[in-house]
Scaffold this active site. Structure first.
Site, short mmCIF file in Angstrom:
data_model
loop_
_atom_site.label_atom_id
_atom_site.label_comp_id
_atom_site.label_asym_id
_atom_site.label_seq_id
_atom_site.Cartn_x
_atom_site.Cartn_y
_atom_site.Cartn_z
N GLU A 199 30.85 108.73 50.53
CA GLU A 199 31.97 108.97 49.70
C GLU A 199 32.69 110.26 49.80
O GLU A 199 31.94 111.19 50.03
CB GLU A 199 31.89 108.54 48.35
CG GLU A 199 31.43 107.20 47.90
CD GLU A 199 30.87 106.93 46.50
OE1 GLU A 199 30.61 106.01 46.16
OE2 GLU A 199 30.94 108.09 45.52
N CYS A 222 36.25 116.89 48.15
CA CYS A 222 34.71 116.75 47.60
C CYS A 222 34.12 116.06 48.72
O CYS A 222 34.41 114.81 48.77
CB CYS A 222 34.68 116.26 46.21
SG CYS A 222 33.12 116.08 45.49
N CYS A 236 20.85 110.13 47.52
CA CYS A 236 20.32 111.41 47.00
C CYS A 236 19.03 110.91 46.56
O CYS A 236 18.60 110.08 45.82
CB CYS A 236 21.07 112.01 45.90
SG CYS A 236 20.64 113.48 45.23
N CYS A 268 18.84 112.40 39.44
CA CYS A 268 19.32 112.97 38.14
C CYS A 268 19.59 111.80 37.09
O CYS A 268 20.35 110.67 37.57
CB CYS A 268 20.48 113.80 38.10
SG CYS A 268 19.91 115.42 39.04
N CYS A 311 23.31 110.28 37.01
CA CYS A 311 24.09 110.29 38.40
C CYS A 311 24.05 108.94 38.99
O CYS A 311 22.77 108.40 38.95
CB CYS A 311 23.47 111.35 39.30
SG CYS A 311 24.38 111.26 40.70
N CYS A 368 30.48 110.05 41.14
CA CYS A 368 29.83 110.32 42.39
C CYS A 368 28.75 109.14 42.85
O CYS A 368 28.01 108.96 41.77
CB CYS A 368 29.07 111.73 42.39
SG CYS A 368 28.09 112.24 43.63
#
Length: 370
Positions: A107, A120, A127, A131, A134, A345
């Site tokens: 993205e 961004c 990932c 977290c 997220c 995100c």
């Protein structure tokens, strides 16, 4: 097999010109031009079409002789990122989902603000850090992006019609950039160099959860790249519950790294209702920021990335900001953007690949740090 593929069957694999630094590409192309009966400057012309004035294909480089363009097509490649989805918010924010050559998705978000256009960008497909708040972490890690896939996100903005004149770049998309330093390091060069995308170093920010080797490596670069650290909790106990990486890089170590980073550091702090937005946390956060002279950026939680968390109310965020500011710390509240699209995100990628099981950090064998 197509005619083109038959013609290429006996040729060596084509070299990706976008996955090398501009001076390397120029040296290679000038030599290639001479070897094929052209003047060396033809190679330099090609380089200008890689990043400065990008062309979508060799055929589109119409200032070059047709025969030379055909030779380039046989020996080299300038791969595009395939646009899978494009969403536009009522506030002007745009989100792009790109499909990579292996079927992965990443993205990119374009955020207009007056004369500025901030892009961004992502540094990993997924990932590994997981977290708790997220959306990308819910998907897990697939692989590191290559240099051309990172810088190529900005290149694609220049290839849009009309193009987007990028003024600022932030590594705040999918992934932890300092766990892919092998590709992020040269990407920074391409983003900044006059022969690349020519974006000022002070307009390029690398955001990290606090990967210490990467912070050191970034600090050793001569350019004035900016550093943002995702704090999100002002003490180890709370941070550990939200961000498992705190085990490897505890808060005290992260703060020490920020203190020796020669340029100003920003603390990123996502506001989680009833979790990290109280008076005690405001005082602790202010103490940490004063210790290393950091600027504090409070971030409203985007509902799409919230998981089981509740966004802090706007009134509480303003109260929290005043508490931090009263303790001699500069603080700002990030304006929420793209609320009517999947702008959290990783959210759009999660929607596209929701059937995949998440991959945990302990299963990732290709994480690289500086």
């Amino acid at each position: 097999m197509s005619e083109n593929n038959l013609l290429r069957a006996d040729l060596p694999p084509r070299q990706n010109l976008l996955n090398m630094l501009p001076p390397e590409a120029e040296a290679l192309l000038r030599t290639f031009a001479v070897q094929n009966g052209e003047k060396p400057f033809r190679g330099s012309q090609v380089v200008r079409h890689l990043w400065q004035n990008p062309a979508e294909s060799f055929a589109a480089m119409t200032d070059l002789p047709l025969a030379f363009r055909d030779l380039l097509e046989q020996h080299f490649t300038i791969p595009r990122l395939a646009l899978a989805t494009r969403q536009t918010s009522t506030d002007g924010t745009e989100k792009f989902l790109f499909r990579l050559d292996d079927g992965e998705f990443i993205e990119t978000v374009a955020i207009p603000e007056g004369p500025r256009m901030t892009i961004c960008i992502s540094s990993q497909a997924g990932c590994a850090l997981q977290c708790a708040f997220c959306a990308t972490g819910a998907m897990g890690f697939t692989r590191n992006l290559r240099m051309f896939e990172i810088a190529g996100q900005v290149r694609e903005m220049k290839l849009l019609s009309p193009d987007k004149p990028v003024t600022n770049v932030v590594f705040m998309g999918m992934g932890e950039p300092l766990m892919n330093w092998k590709a992020v390091d040269p990407s920074l060069t391409v983003l900044n160099a006059p022969a690349g995308l020519g974006i000022g170093a002070r307009h390029i920010t690398v955001s990290t959860v606090g990967v210490l080797p990467g912070i050191i490596a970034l600090g050793e670069r001569k350019e004035q790249f900016r550093l943002a650290i995702s704090i999100h909790a002002p003490n180890d106990e709370l941070r550990q519950s939200l961000m498992p990486i705190n085990t490897k890089y505890p808060l005290a170590s992260v703060i020490e790294a920020a203190k020796v980073f020669e340029r100003r550091v920003t603390f990123e702090y996502v506001m989680l209702g009833g979790i990290n937005d109280g008076g005690e946390q405001a005082t602790e956060l202010a103490d940490l920021a004063r210790e290393c002279g950091a600027f504090v950026n409070l971030i409203p939680l985007h509902p799409g990335g919230a998981g089981n968390f509740t966004p802090t109310t706007p009134q509480q965020i303003q109260w929290f900001a005043r508490r931090v500011s009263a303790q001699r710390v500069e603080v700002a509240v990030r304006k929420s953007r793209g609320m009517d699209i999947a702008a959290a995100c990783g959210q759009l990628r999660v929607e596209r690949q929701r059937r995949r099981p998440p991959v945990g950090a302990d299963q990732d064998s290709n994480i690289q740090v500086a």
